[in-house]
Scaffold this active site. Structure first.
Site, PDB file in Angstrom:
ATOM      1  N   SER A 159       7.330   0.159  -0.468  1.00 36.52           N
ATOM      2  CA  SER A 159       7.711  -0.249   0.885  1.00 36.52           C
ATOM      3  C   SER A 159       9.066   0.336   1.263  1.00 36.52           C
ATOM      4  O   SER A 159       9.949   0.505   0.411  1.00 36.52           O
ATOM      5  CB  SER A 159       7.793  -1.776   0.909  1.00 36.52           C
ATOM      6  N   TYR A 170      10.568 -10.471  -2.744  1.00 39.29           N
ATOM      7  CA  TYR A 170       9.471  -9.542  -2.452  1.00 39.29           C
ATOM      8  C   TYR A 170       9.956  -8.089  -2.581  1.00 39.29           C
ATOM      9  O   TYR A 170       9.354  -7.273  -3.275  1.00 39.29           O
ATOM     10  CB  TYR A 170       8.891  -9.777  -1.047  1.00 39.29           C
ATOM     11  N   LYS A 217       9.124  -4.749  -5.406  1.00 37.82           N
ATOM     12  CA  LYS A 217       8.777  -3.337  -5.156  1.00 37.82           C
ATOM     13  C   LYS A 217       9.735  -2.413  -5.938  1.00 37.82           C
ATOM     14  O   LYS A 217       9.305  -1.420  -6.519  1.00 37.82           O
ATOM     15  CB  LYS A 217       8.836  -3.023  -3.657  1.00 37.82           C
TER      16      LYS A 217
HETATM   17  P1  NAD Z   1      -2.912  -7.957   2.104  1.00 40.07           P
HETATM   18  O1  NAD Z   1      -2.395  -9.298   1.715  1.00 40.07           O
HETATM   19  O2  NAD Z   1      -3.776  -7.873   3.285  1.00 40.07           O
HETATM   20  O3  NAD Z   1      -3.678  -7.290   0.863  1.00 40.07           O
HETATM   21  C1  NAD Z   1      -3.358  -7.553  -0.468  1.00 40.07           C
HETATM   22  C2  NAD Z   1      -4.642  -7.959  -1.160  1.00 40.07           C
HETATM   23  O4  NAD Z   1      -4.359  -8.201  -2.537  1.00 40.07           O
HETATM   24  C3  NAD Z   1      -5.253  -9.240  -0.605  1.00 40.07           C
HETATM   25  O5  NAD Z   1      -6.623  -9.028  -0.330  1.00 40.07           O
HETATM   26  C4  NAD Z   1      -5.060 -10.269  -1.720  1.00 40.07           C
HETATM   27  O6  NAD Z   1      -6.112 -11.210  -1.746  1.00 40.07           O
HETATM   28  C5  NAD Z   1      -5.014  -9.372  -2.940  1.00 40.07           C
HETATM   29  N1  NAD Z   1      -4.267  -9.912  -4.078  1.00 40.07           N
HETATM   30  C6  NAD Z   1      -3.013 -10.423  -4.103  1.00 40.07           C
HETATM   31  N2  NAD Z   1      -2.682 -10.789  -5.349  1.00 40.07           N
HETATM   32  C7  NAD Z   1      -3.744 -10.477  -6.144  1.00 40.07           C
HETATM   33  C8  NAD Z   1      -4.015 -10.617  -7.523  1.00 40.07           C
HETATM   34  N3  NAD Z   1      -3.146 -11.173  -8.364  1.00 40.07           N
HETATM   35  N4  NAD Z   1      -5.215 -10.195  -8.001  1.00 40.07           N
HETATM   36  C9  NAD Z   1      -6.124  -9.641  -7.168  1.00 40.07           C
HETATM   37  N5  NAD Z   1      -5.936  -9.499  -5.848  1.00 40.07           N
HETATM   38  C10 NAD Z   1      -4.744  -9.917  -5.343  1.00 40.07           C
HETATM   39  O7  NAD Z   1      -1.639  -6.996   2.251  1.00 40.07           O
HETATM   40  P2  NAD Z   1      -1.540  -5.527   2.827  1.00 40.07           P
HETATM   41  O8  NAD Z   1      -0.771  -5.578   4.089  1.00 40.07           O
HETATM   42  O9  NAD Z   1      -2.857  -4.876   2.801  1.00 40.07           O
HETATM   43  O10 NAD Z   1      -0.577  -4.890   1.742  1.00 40.07           O
HETATM   44  C11 NAD Z   1      -1.089  -4.161   0.639  1.00 40.07           C
HETATM   45  C12 NAD Z   1       0.055  -3.707  -0.234  1.00 40.07           C
HETATM   46  O11 NAD Z   1       0.951  -2.933   0.546  1.00 40.07           O
HETATM   47  C13 NAD Z   1       0.895  -4.836  -0.835  1.00 40.07           C
HETATM   48  O12 NAD Z   1       1.283  -4.447  -2.128  1.00 40.07           O
HETATM   49  C14 NAD Z   1       2.097  -4.893   0.085  1.00 40.07           C
HETATM   50  O13 NAD Z   1       3.218  -5.396  -0.567  1.00 40.07           O
HETATM   51  C15 NAD Z   1       2.270  -3.424   0.427  1.00 40.07           C
HETATM   52  N6  NAD Z   1       2.974  -3.199   1.693  1.00 40.07           N
HETATM   53  C16 NAD Z   1       2.515  -3.771   2.836  1.00 40.07           C
HETATM   54  C17 NAD Z   1       3.184  -3.561   4.033  1.00 40.07           C
HETATM   55  C18 NAD Z   1       2.730  -4.219   5.310  1.00 40.07           C
HETATM   56  O14 NAD Z   1       3.514  -4.306   6.256  1.00 40.07           O
HETATM   57  N7  NAD Z   1       1.495  -4.685   5.407  1.00 40.07           N
HETATM   58  C19 NAD Z   1       4.327  -2.750   4.059  1.00 40.07           C
HETATM   59  C20 NAD Z   1       4.762  -2.168   2.854  1.00 40.07           C
HETATM   60  C21 NAD Z   1       4.081  -2.395   1.673  1.00 40.07           C
HETATM   61  C1  WQD Z   2       9.090  -5.856  13.088  1.00 37.91           C
HETATM   62  C2  WQD Z   2      10.124  -6.094  14.165  1.00 37.91           C
HETATM   63  C3  WQD Z   2      11.328  -8.156  13.913  1.00 37.91           C
HETATM   64  C4  WQD Z   2       7.957 -10.833  14.551  1.00 37.91           C
HETATM   65  C5  WQD Z   2       8.248  -6.423   7.172  1.00 37.91           C
HETATM   66  C6  WQD Z   2       8.777  -6.506   5.768  1.00 37.91           C
HETATM   67  C7  WQD Z   2       8.789  -5.147   5.145  1.00 37.91           C
HETATM   68  C8  WQD Z   2       7.417  -4.492   5.254  1.00 37.91           C
HETATM   69  C9  WQD Z   2       6.899  -4.519   6.646  1.00 37.91           C
HETATM   70  C10 WQD Z   2       6.179  -4.994   3.284  1.00 37.91           C
HETATM   71  C11 WQD Z   2      11.435  -6.657  13.627  1.00 37.91           C
HETATM   72  C12 WQD Z   2      10.495  -8.172  15.174  1.00 37.91           C
HETATM   73  C13 WQD Z   2       8.749  -9.709  14.406  1.00 37.91           C
HETATM   74  C14 WQD Z   2       8.142 -11.660  15.687  1.00 37.91           C
HETATM   75  C15 WQD Z   2       9.866 -10.162  16.449  1.00 37.91           C
HETATM   76  N1  WQD Z   2       6.440  -5.192   4.478  1.00 37.91           N
HETATM   77  N2  WQD Z   2       9.678  -9.384  15.343  1.00 37.91           N
HETATM   78  N3  WQD Z   2       9.093 -11.294  16.603  1.00 37.91           N
HETATM   79  O1  WQD Z   2      10.439  -7.088   9.325  1.00 37.91           O
HETATM   80  O2  WQD Z   2      10.197  -4.630   9.860  1.00 37.91           O
HETATM   81  O3  WQD Z   2       9.092  -5.548   7.900  1.00 37.91           O
HETATM   82  O4  WQD Z   2       6.939  -5.858   7.153  1.00 37.91           O
HETATM   83  O5  WQD Z   2       6.713  -4.287   2.488  1.00 37.91           O
HETATM   84  O6  WQD Z   2       9.162  -5.318   3.825  1.00 37.91           O
HETATM   85  O7  WQD Z   2      10.095  -7.023   5.826  1.00 37.91           O
HETATM   86  O8  WQD Z   2       8.211  -6.134  10.113  1.00 37.91           O
HETATM   87  O9  WQD Z   2       6.514  -6.857  11.728  1.00 37.91           O
HETATM   88  O10 WQD Z   2       7.978  -8.600  10.649  1.00 37.91           O
HETATM   89  O11 WQD Z   2       8.969  -7.050  12.312  1.00 37.91           O
HETATM   90  O12 WQD Z   2      10.709  -9.902  17.317  1.00 37.91           O
HETATM   91  O13 WQD Z   2       7.501 -12.702  15.861  1.00 37.91           O
HETATM   92  O14 WQD Z   2       9.610  -7.082  15.066  1.00 37.91           O
HETATM   93  O15 WQD Z   2      12.565  -8.768  14.152  1.00 37.91           O
HETATM   94  O16 WQD Z   2      12.464  -6.102  14.383  1.00 37.91           O
HETATM   95  P1  WQD Z   2       9.618  -5.885   9.330  1.00 37.91           P
HETATM   96  P2  WQD Z   2       7.833  -7.228  11.185  1.00 37.91           P
END
Ligand code: NAD
Ligand code: WQD
Length: 340
Positions: free
Chosen positions: A125, A150, A154
């Site tokens: 991330s 969290y 990572k």
């Molecule tokens: P998500 O929660 O939709 O998907 C994660 C999946 O993993 C879920 O289906 C959950 O049930 C499963 N899971 C969690 N723990 C588990 C375990 N112990 N065993 C088996 N399954 C398990 O999340 P996402 O948005 O698809 O994110 C996927 C990955 O990407 C995560 O590692 C997250 O940290 C990373 N990521 C997400 C974002 C974002 O904004 N969505 C940003 C950066 C990184």
């Molecule tokens: C985006 C922008 C908020 C909600 C998070 C995690 C990051 C990564 C991605 C996993 C920001 C604003 C949000 C709301 C708002 N995940 N906002 N009202 O915070 O950039 O990142 O998700 O790795 O680690 O921190 O994403 O979608 O929460 O926010 O104004 O109700 O929207 O302040 O500027 P963020 P977000």
């Protein structure tokens, strides 16, 4: 080639499974359904015309993980999405986050080593950069101390992978996602937050459809052109396609090092108000929102330097903000239809 997708019924995982299958890969999904639903497998089948294998499994449970790998043969690569991802919740419940996110990685890597699976793609991330000193942020930008457990999972995960790559034949690619939003154009899969969404895009669509009363815009006093915070939003389909490219890079042995890291973003920063304006434009709706105080821990501005990923992976995000917000809205509408 067969790819294990851990967390494959989740948001990004399900889109990646579709892209892998459309490229002809066989897929086995493992997921404990802690943040997703088994019906996602049906939707993937509807999109691709082929059913991926699905095994309900807690990857953080050592015995269950070993059992799976002992029984299930023929895996060539793993993509590891299985983690908890709610930043605020991780501050409240750090041990649950460390246990789930770190144990699942260790169990996966131990079994990969044991069964000779040498290719790993890891979901990292942009949170590892914190508020960068210089923008755009490249893969060489310094890693800042994580402010949330969290984010720390990572950073630690990347270090674990690096240490193992240093002493083994494992090849790994960590993909640092910026802000994935949007949904598949079929509107059959998308983001399904359980409870109140933490992230901006699902909060916008849920407000527009009437599930939430009003969107709070967290702060309009940032030093940005309109005062709201800036992020690099990337369409989830672009993001999913990068995973296919990463897997192919490892299969074809094109990596420069055995542990590589790539930023996955568009390189463009958009403010919260710009996302809202895009949503209003593509849907013709007026969104009910109010400006409130800043959210603790939020950074002012971040967007990716995409040059390295574009050149090395030969991949580029091509979908624009309007396509992202419209696809997110079509998914929200499809969810409403399903519940009727
Ligand atoms: P998500 O929660 O939709 O998907 C994660 C999946 O993993 C879920 O289906 C959950 O049930 C499963 N899971 C969690 N723990 C588990 C375990 N112990 N065993 C088996 N399954 C398990 O999340 P996402 O948005 O698809 O994110 C996927 C990955 O990407 C995560 O590692 C997250 O940290 C990373 N990521 C997400 C974002 C974002 O904004 N969505 C940003 C950066 C990184
Ligand atoms: C985006 C922008 C908020 C909600 C998070 C995690 C990051 C990564 C991605 C996993 C920001 C604003 C949000 C709301 C708002 N995940 N906002 N009202 O915070 O950039 O990142 O998700 O790795 O680690 O921190 O994403 O979608 O929460 O926010 O104004 O109700 O929207 O302040 O500027 P963020 P977000």
């Amino acid at each position: 080639m067969k790819v294990l997708v851990a967390g494959g019924t989740g948001y990004i995982g399900s889109h990646t499974v579709v892209e892998l299958m459309e490229k002809g890969f066989d897929v086995v999904i493992v997921d404990n359904l802690s943040n997703s639903f088994p019906e996602v497998v049906d939707s993937i089948t509807e999109i691709t015309g082929k059913r991926p294998d699905f095994i309900e499994l807690d990857l953080a449970d050592t015995d269950s993980a070993s059992e799976f790998f002992a029984q299930y043969k023929g895996i060539d690569a793993a993509i590891h999405f299985a983690a908890y991802k709610a930043v605020g919740e991780s501050v409240e419940k750090p041990l649950i986050y460390y246990r789930n996110n770190i144990y699942s990685l260790i169990n996966l890597m131990e079994n990969m080593e044991k069964h000779g699976i040498r290719n790993l793609v890891f979901s990292s991330s942009c949170t590892v950069y914190g508020q960068p000193d210089e923008l755009p942020v490249s893969e060489q930008s310094p890693i800042k101390p994580a402010w949330s457990p969290y984010g720390n999972t990572k950073q630690i995960s990347e270090e674990i992978i690096r240490d193992v790559c240093n002493v083994s034949s494992l090849k790994a690619i960590a993909l640092r996602y910026f802000n994935p939003i949007g949904a598949h154009p079929s509107a059959l899969i998308g983001e399904y937050p359980i409870g109140i969404p933490n992230n901006l895009m699902p909060f916008i669509t849920q407000t527009a459809i009437g599930k939430r009363e009003v969107l709070s815009v967290f702060g309009d006093d940032y030093p940005t052109p309109d005062g709201t915070a800036i992020r690099d939003y990337i369409h989830v389909v672009d993001l999913a396609q990068a995973h296919v490219v990463a897997v192919e890079r490892m299969f074809e042995d094109r990596g420069k090092e055995n542990f590589e890291i790539f930023n996955l973003g568009t390189g463009n920063g958009f403010s919260v108000l710009e996302v809202i304006r895009s949503f209003e434009k593509v849907t013709g709706l007026k969104l009910n929102y109010k400006i409130t105080g800043r959210r603790p821990g939020d950074i002012e501005k971040v967007f990716a330097d995409t040059a390295f990923a574009n050149q090395e992976l030969g991949w580029k995000a091509i979908r624009g903000l309007d396509e992202m917000t419209l696809s997110a809205w079509n998914w929200e509408l499809a969810l409403k239809e399903r519940k009727k």
